[in-house]
Design a protein around this motif. Structure first.
Motif, PDB file in Angstrom:
ATOM      1  N   PRO A 268       5.008 -91.119 -37.680  1.00  0.00           N
ATOM      2  CA  PRO A 268       5.857 -91.969 -37.067  1.00  0.00           C
ATOM      3  C   PRO A 268       5.645 -91.561 -35.531  1.00  0.00           C
ATOM      4  N   LYS A 269       5.396 -92.820 -34.578  1.00  0.00           N
ATOM      5  CA  LYS A 269       5.065 -92.686 -33.047  1.00  0.00           C
ATOM      6  C   LYS A 269       6.132 -93.817 -32.381  1.00  0.00           C
ATOM      7  N   THR A 270       6.120 -93.329 -31.228  1.00  0.00           N
ATOM      8  CA  THR A 270       6.938 -94.330 -30.123  1.00  0.00           C
ATOM      9  C   THR A 270       6.041 -95.253 -29.872  1.00  0.00           C
TER      10      THR A 270
ATOM     11  N   LYS B 131       3.633 -91.482 -28.843  1.00  0.00           N
ATOM     12  CA  LYS B 131       4.185 -90.114 -29.045  1.00  0.00           C
ATOM     13  C   LYS B 131       4.672 -89.913 -30.285  1.00  0.00           C
TER      14      LYS B 131
ATOM     15  N   MET C 296       6.880 -88.893 -33.198  1.00  0.00           N
ATOM     16  CA  MET C 296       8.432 -88.473 -33.111  1.00  0.00           C
ATOM     17  C   MET C 296       8.860 -87.284 -33.861  1.00  0.00           C
ATOM     18  N   ARG C 297       8.635 -86.306 -33.168  1.00  0.00           N
ATOM     19  CA  ARG C 297       8.974 -84.817 -33.879  1.00  0.00           C
ATOM     20  C   ARG C 297      10.206 -84.782 -34.181  1.00  0.00           C
ATOM     21  N   ARG C 298      11.133 -85.263 -33.415  1.00  0.00           N
ATOM     22  CA  ARG C 298      12.543 -84.895 -34.114  1.00  0.00           C
ATOM     23  C   ARG C 298      12.792 -85.494 -35.337  1.00  0.00           C
ATOM     24  N   LEU C 299      11.974 -86.818 -35.259  1.00  0.00           N
ATOM     25  CA  LEU C 299      12.337 -87.486 -36.646  1.00  0.00           C
ATOM     26  C   LEU C 299      11.569 -86.794 -37.756  1.00  0.00           C
TER      27      LEU C 299
ATOM     28  N   GLN D 293      17.897 -91.058 -36.323  1.00  0.00           N
ATOM     29  CA  GLN D 293      17.445 -91.489 -34.992  1.00  0.00           C
ATOM     30  C   GLN D 293      17.128 -92.938 -35.178  1.00  0.00           C
TER      31      GLN D 293
ATOM     32  N   THR E  65      14.999 -95.783 -35.423  1.00  0.00           N
ATOM     33  CA  THR E  65      13.783 -95.951 -35.832  1.00  0.00           C
ATOM     34  C   THR E  65      13.241 -97.389 -35.251  1.00  0.00           C
TER      35      THR E  65
ATOM     36  N   THR F 185      11.640 -98.598 -32.983  1.00  0.00           N
ATOM     37  CA  THR F 185      10.595 -98.302 -32.386  1.00  0.00           C
ATOM     38  C   THR F 185       9.381 -97.951 -33.226  1.00  0.00           C
ATOM     39  N   LEU F 186       9.768 -97.920 -34.352  1.00  0.00           N
ATOM     40  CA  LEU F 186       8.816 -97.373 -35.368  1.00  0.00           C
ATOM     41  C   LEU F 186       7.738 -98.571 -35.713  1.00  0.00           C
TER      42      LEU F 186
END
Ligand code: WTA
Length: 656
Positions: free
Chosen positions: A615-617, A621, A623-626, A638, A640, A642-643
């Protein structure tokens, strides 16, 4: 704070009465002394705790901050301080080390014997061409020889770098290369939990990987006596190297800032950093904290269960207790062999009085004790204990209570000591005869240590509000630099965000609104703490992507784990279609084995999850929090939107 968090345990009057630091007034007086005259305070203690061959005239030199110098024009020898001076003080026949082997055999050495053994080893090192300033890598299990090897390096002014016996050939190679060592001390094998594991063969493999051309000699201690390959001209049996060596070796008097050791630890980038420690300031804090934090007395039997491959083993096995002339246990084995009552049996057998271990060990022994009475502490006589310690990771209140009640019989204070490889010794910790305890809190700074909690701008936050843990003033045992990379030292520990004025520990903390007690809330960088071992997520990610035939991309995060504190969770995109079922299991095993080869078994992920991508923005980047939410099997809250590919969240739901 929960119910249990706010429980306060005041030290018992008999503990207070006989303590080196007796009562909160005594603690406050030391804090006030340091505040009133910082250099005067450390100078006084440095004269009291360390024997100087040449006294220092200046305590702290900040002219090239943050490369601080302590006691710079003083000269000393760490091994003289740990061995000779105890013999000179009449403790020659006192037991220095009680060594218990994995199988239970016990060997004791006195201070006089340990001095002789260290001297012969030091002379052997000299005969092999090692001189002051050279680096020596030590890759050996817990043993008297391990401690003597470190002491012998200190004796001749060689800088040791101990590599934990659980690290792989690749990790060992990287460290050997970075130190530029010319000699390695190892053993044929190590024995743990009834199993014989290779050491020398791994050294051979490490050297064969290349880049370690500076290595001239490998000294091999006989542990198993089993056959190992010896390379003529390079490898020497320790017994042969020791033969005919004199039992005295004149100590090499070194400047206080002379590097006593390098110890590699994980940071937020892929490459472990060689933390460089000094001789004078380090030894002072090792001795001082051993005495005050553990309230150590001459008749104590001290046992720190850490391995000499970690900083805890350096400070609280090799240097602190010996500098005080104490008797200590060195244990080769593991807490669960032959059964999970091993620690309790050893405390009983050796009448251990001060016991220092890690929360992970406690949590795993709780589990074992709950299902088997025979290994429950109550089945042993632990009445010799008077002080307990905890180190390496936060201790959860439930484990604290169990430790207090079942191991300490409700009468032993627990010192929850917060510190790091970089700090050399305890930073925030209770003192047993002074500090009222709160389970889960490391309480207050060691006298003289100026810890604080700040916001991103470096401004102190009010008590009760979480923030970033920093240290406001330099202290004697602090990291001096990162070996070979002073810029990285400055950036990592004295960042520009704080105008280079504050030491950044890398942990978050909160102070209790009423008491000001510190609770560590965990790392604020990409470092995980798995069973008290520091692991960089980037390090594990690099190891995964180095498996080029399989892995296209990988991300690693931590998730809470009941026993190990944190567990490693890896998200992997393969170069082949996403596997499932048995195929996924087989590939996960292959990846774990690969990581064990690259770093060591301690870095194996507990969970591996496969996705078609990560999963990236939109800007690319991860998405580590996700990922952290997914790792915890938590509902993803969060945004999502922008996924690129929301379907992958479902794919990542399955852990192998
Ligand atoms: C963590 C080990 C909470 C912390 C001596 C730190 C702790 C890292 C504690 C250093 C504690 C250590 N309570 N957390 N009492 N002690 N830590 O370098 O995150 O292996 O930054 O040194 O362990 O680990 P290191």
């Amino acid at each position: 704070m929960s119910e249990v968090d706010s429980k306060l345990y005041a030290p018992a009057p008999e503990v207070v009465q006989n303590a080196h630091v007796s009562g909160m007034e005594a603690y406050q007086a030391l804090v006030a002394e340091a505040e009133a005259d910082y250099e005067g305070y450390w100078g006084r203690l440095a004269r009291e705790f360390v024997s100087w061959q040449q006294p220092f005239t200046q305590v702290l030199d900040s002219s090239n901050a943050p490369f601080f110098k302590w006691f710079a024009d003083g000269k000393l020898n760490a091994s003289y301080n740990c061995l000779d001076r105890n013999v000179e003080a009449g403790k020659g026949d006192k037991t220095a080390i009680i060594f218990e082997a994995d199988g239970g055999e016990v060997t004791k050495v006195t201070y006089k014997e340990l001095l002789e053994r260290t001297c012969r080893l030091a002379n052997a090192l000299k005969a092999q061409g090692v001189k002051k300033g050279d680096r020596v890598v030590i890759y050996i299990a817990m043993s008297i020889d391990g401690v003597a090897a470190m002491q012998a390096c200190a004796r001749i002014g060689a800088t040791h770098s101990v590599v934990f016996g659980g690290f792989s050939a690749q990790s060992l190679r990287d460290r050997i290369e970075d130190t530029g060592a010319k000699l390695i001390i190892t053993a044929d094998h190590q024995v743990r939990g009834g199993k014989q594991l290779p050491l020398k063969a791994i050294v051979d493999e490490a050297l064969a990987l290349g880049g370690c051309e500076k290595i001239e000699k490998v000294l091999v201690v006989k542990r198993s006596g089993a056959d190992v390959a010896m390379t003529a001209g390079r490898d020497v049996w320790m017994d042969d190297a020791l033969a005919g060596q004199d039992s005295f070796c004149e100590p090499e008097w070194v400047e206080a800032e002379h590097p006593l050791f390098l110890l590699y630890t994980s940071g937020s980038t892929g490459k472990p950093k060689g933390v460089q420690h000094s001789t004078g300031g380090y030894l002072l804090h090792a001795a001082l904290t051993t005495k005050w934090t553990f309230d150590l007395k001459d008749n104590d039997v001290f046992w720190c269960t850490a391995d000499i491959g970690w900083v805890t083993g350096h400070t609280y096995i090799t240097y602190g207790p010996l500098a005080l002339g104490a008797t200590e246990i060195v244990f080769e084995g593991v807490p669960t062999y032959p059964d999970a009552g091993r620690f309790w049996k050893m405390i009983q057998d050796h009448k251990v009085t001060v016991f220092y271990t890690a929360p992970t060990a406690i949590r795993s022994l709780i589990k074992a004790a709950e299902s088997n009475e025979a290994v429950h502490p109550k089945s042993y006589d632990l009445s010799s204990l008077r002080i307990l310690g905890s180190v390496g990771e936060p201790i959860n209140p439930a484990a604290w209570e169990w430790y207090h009640q079942h191991v300490g019989g409700g009468r032993c204070p627990i010192v929850d000591t917060f510190w790091q490889t970089e700090t050399g010794g305890h930073m925030i910790t209770p003192l047993p005869g002074a500090t009222p305890l709160v389970p889960g809190s490391c309480t207050l700074p060691f006298p003289g240590i100026q810890a604080a909690v700040v916001d991103e701008t470096g401004k102190e936050v009010p008590w009760g509000q979480g923030g970033i843990l920093v240290v406001k003033k330099p202290w004697p045992s602090m990291i001096r630099t990162i070996w070979g990379d002073p810029e990285r030292f400055k950036k990592s520990y004295y960042p520009e965000d704080f105008k280079g004025q504050l030491y950044l520990a890398g942990d978050g903390a909160i102070r209790d609104a009423k008491t000001g007690y510190f609770t560590i809330t965990g790392r604020i960088d990409d470092v995980l703490n798995v069973s008290g071992h520091r692991m960089g997520t980037m390090e594990i990610e690099s190891a995964l992507v180095s498996c080029t035939e399989l892995v296209a991309e990988a991300a690693v995060v931590g998730r809470p784990d009941e026993t190990t504190g944190e567990a490693i969770c890896a998200f992997v995109v393969l170069k082949r279609p996403r596997p499932s079922g048995d195929e996924a299991k087989a590939i996960a095993k292959q990846l774990r084995d690969h990581i064990a080869r690259e770093i060591g078994p301690i870095a194996k992920p507990k969970d591996i999850r496969f996705g078609d991508n990560l999963p990236k923005t939109r800007s690319g980047k991860i998405m580590r929090r996700l990922l952290r939410s997914v790792a915890k099997n938590e509902a993803v809250t969060q945004d999502t939107s922008t996924l690129e590919n929301p379907a992958i969240l479902e794919q990542l739901g399955q852990a192998y």
